[in-house]
Design a protein around this motif. Structure first.
Motif: not given
Ligand SMILES: Nc1ncnc2c1ncn2[C@@H]1O[C@H](COP(=O)(O)OP(=O)(O)OP(=O)(O)O)[C@@H](O)[C@H]1O
Ligand SMILES: [Mg+2]
Lengths: 254, 437
Positions: A41-42, A45-47, A208
């Protein structure tokens, strides 16, 4: 030439002291391939998926992304979609007041128009939606409602795949499409995704759970941690991660 | 304060005062009303920002032009200009420059139970129904209504007999059809008998680029167990001044719905008054206003719950592009006797333009102790997450905005019961959005 070529991508949250989230990510995806991305998590990936789709909350500070050799980062959001980029959202939003059918049709026609193709006729459109919806177990009542309005978590994910099936993108990015799906729905959705696999279409599947990858068998599995791909392998890597977790990568990064 | 000091009259006020000289003498009740209205205008003049109800719409500074009262319009001209709601299957009456145009009006073959005449004819005949005019008296001096009372000469007078169900709407098309700027006044009266049902539509239009003034007032008396739907479409010319008043006296067990759609005019003010004087009735006032450029539009509501057990619902949506200015004022008064009142009022604004502005002033004044009342107001931009979602599917920015704006105003337009009128208004909203894209 790779269909999607991500080179040393650095990106941060837009704004003056925006946190850096992607820290030198590279990935090449060829037509016909399915790449799975796993990671804690974090890890970003979504970014990554949002940056591919063109969300404006991020600033790319270094690196490049090309789609069929064209600079993807220069394109408008809707232009990327017309070029074939599709993101199945981790959390699809509800759009009250915009009927699902209106939305699907506007999307399809906008993309066609941008590609210089003719608009779809009403009967063809209705037939298309009916066929694809039936395959995914989406009923007429859902189609009559506003986009995603009042859909359950699993129904929203199915609706994303319906959109994907209708728009027939070139590059499908699926962000945790499996989360929120029950066992039967997972099968239905996976079948829907597999039906779209083709030699000229590529997929990035963020998940996941190894379980999804039993249904949608990937060609490559990547581990993402702290904004980078830290390991890549074949489908067996997913099994290894399932057994051992991410501890070893997180130590490396620390 | 020294009573001898008269406020300075603006040119617009002077022009209106000159018009008031023409208020005819007479001994009947209507003539008395008119003279009283003229006198009150002479005393108060145009309202300004220190007058509570006109705080955000300062007529004295907004109404600059001094214009004469419009003369009669040429029939062909009126016909050519009255375009709105033509596709709706309705009995159509055309009022040009404040006077009914018989050649363009469908006054014959009335359904059983429907009586329809002109105000002018009713006055000449000394029609008894005119005793209903002026039935609702606003608690505070209302300049717009007073001017209408003093200066209107014509309009429609409709009576729906008790129990009559009139399916086909009556559409009163107001049009300004002169070559030079002038002021027009129209006064209409609709009396819906007990247990009757009726749909009344009004439209307003005129040429762009002419600073004409339109002032309209329509009074509705709704009998017990009656059902009244009112739909109005205001698309005055871009430089016009639009002042209008709708007054409702609502009997018991009745259903009243009014929808006001505002797109036109440089400055528009629409005031709705409802007196709920019969128990267990339902009043729904909804509206949508779409503004661009430097348009200013004000929707003001007064709901007076006088008796127990009534329900009122208001939902007003405003879309503001460019430098537009929107105003919503709504006041629900619940009298001591009006127990079990259920009143809910909501104003929502969607701001598209960087320089646009919305003023919201919802108010409750409750004197009863067992009531359920609430109000709210929101004002914001289009949700970026929604916009991104639509664009990520290939929908270009403007089109995505249009879909979301349509959805926003759609929630209010959906409340219109009559299919043809609802669809016609949806089409006007789409046209507005298309012109923007
Ligand atoms: N718009 C935003 N503003 C502030 N922080 C952000 C933003 N987008 C992402 N983050 C931060 O960037 C990091 C990566 O987030 P992301 O959503 O890409 O993770 P992830 O790998 O998709 O996680 P998960 O498995 O929980 O979905 C996290 O710490 C998140 O809090
Ligand atoms: Mg995520």
């Amino acid at each position: 030439m790779a269909m999607l070529d991500i080179e040393n991508l650095h990106a941060r949250i837009d704004g003056e002291h925006g946190k850096e989230i992607l820290k030198g990510l590279s990935l090449k995806v060829n037509p016909g391939e399915v790449h799975a991305i796993m990671g804690p998590n974090g890890s970003g990936k979504s970014t990554l998926s949002y940056i591919l789709a063109g969300k404006e909350d991020y600033e790319v500070t270094d690196g490049s992304v090309t789609l069929d050799g064209e600079d993807l980062l220069e394109m408008e959001i809707d232009e990327r979609a017309a070029k074939g980029v599709f993101l199945a959202f981790q959390y699809p939003v509800e759009v009250p007041g915009v009927a699902t059918m209106t939305f699907l049709r506007a999307s399809l026609n906008a993309q066609r128009k941008k590609r210089g193709e003719a608009e779809i006729s009403t009967p063809d459109f209705l037939r298309l939606v009916k066929d694809k919806a039936a395959n995914l177990g989406i009923n007429q009542d859902m189609l009559r409602r506003g986009v995603n309005v009042g859909f359950s978590g699993g129904e929203k994910k199915r609706a994303e795949i319906l959109q994907m099936a209708i728009l027939e993108p070139k590059l499908c990015v699926l962000d945790e499409t499996d989360s929120g799906l029950d066992i039967d729905a997972l099968k239905v959705v996976s079948e829907g995704v597999n039906a779209l696999r083709s030699p000229d279409r590529a997929m990035i599947v963020i998940t996941h759970y190894q379980r999804l990858l039993n249904h949608i068998v990937p060609d490559f599995v990547h581990v993402m941690n702290q904004g980078r791909i830290v390991r890549s392998g074949g489908k067996e890597l997913a099994l290894e991660l399932e057994a051992n977790g991410y501890a070893e990568y997180q130590q490396d990064a620390a | 304060m020294n009573a001898d000091i008269r406020p300075i009259r603006t040119p617009a006020e002077q022009a209106i005062l000159a018009s008031l000289d023409a208020v005819p003498a007479g001994t009947d009740r209507l003539a008395d009303l008119r003279r009283a209205a003229a006198r009150s205008f002479e005393e108060h003049g145009l309202p300004h920002r220190r007058v509570e109800e006109w705080k955000y719409t300062d007529l004295r500074s907004l109404m600059r032009e001094a214009v004469p009262v419009a003369g009669s319009a040429a029939v062909a001209e009126a016909d050519a200009r009255a375009r709105l709601l033509r596709g709706v299957e309705a009995r159509r009456i055309v009022i040009a420059n404040g006077a009914v145009v018989p050649e363009l009006s469908d006054l014959a073959d009335l359904e059983e139970g429907l009586t329809l005449t002109t105000l002018k004819a009713a006055m000449e005949a000394g029609d008894e129904v005119l005793s209903r005019i002026g039935g609702i008296v606003p608690s505070r001096y209302d300049a717009s209504l007073a001017l209408n009372t003093a200066l209107s000469r014509d309009g429609v007078v409709i009576t729906v007999a008790p129990g009559a169900k009139i399916a086909r709407p009556v559409h009163v098309a107001h049009v300004f059809a002169s070559a030079g700027a002038a002021a027009m006044y129209a006064r209409s009266l609709v009396v819906v008998g007990a247990g009757a049902s009726f749909t009344y539509a009004e439209s307003f239009e005129g040429p762009d680029g002419l600073a004409y003034q339109a002032n309209s007032a329509t009074e509705f008396t709704v009998g017990d167990g009656a059902h009244l739907d009112v739909v109005r479409l205001q698309e005055e010319g871009a430089s016009a001044f639009h002042l209008s008043t709708l007054l409702f006296d609502v009997g018991r067990d009745s259903q009243v719905h009014a929808f006001t759609f505002g797109l036109g005019a440089a400055v528009a003010r629409t005031t709705l008054y409802a007196t709920l004087s019969g128990e267990d009735s339902h009043v729904g006032f909804n509206g949508a206003t779409l503004l661009k450029g430097r348009q200013h539009a004000d929707s003001t509501l007064f709901l007076d719950h006088q008796v127990p057990g009534c329900e009122s619902r208001e939902l007003f949506k405003t879309v503001l592009d460019d430098n537009a200015r929107g105003v919503f004022q709504g006041k629900i008064v619940v009298r001591q006797a009006a127990q079990k009142t259920d009143g809910r009022m909501m104003s929502r604004a969607l701001v598209l333009g960087d320089e646009a502005e919305m003023d919201n002033k919802p108010e409750l004044e409750i004197f009863a102790d067992d009531v359920q009342c609430g109000h709210g107001a929101t004002c914001g931009a289009i949700d970026d997450e929604l916009l991104f979602y639509l664009r990520a599917r290939g929908i270009p920015m403007k089109e995505a905005q249009s879909l979301l704006v349509q959805a926003f105003v759609g929630e209010a337009i959906e409340t219109i019961e009559h299919d043809g009128l609802r669809e016609a208004l949806v089409e006007r909203a789409e046209a507005w959005l298309a012109a923007r894209a």
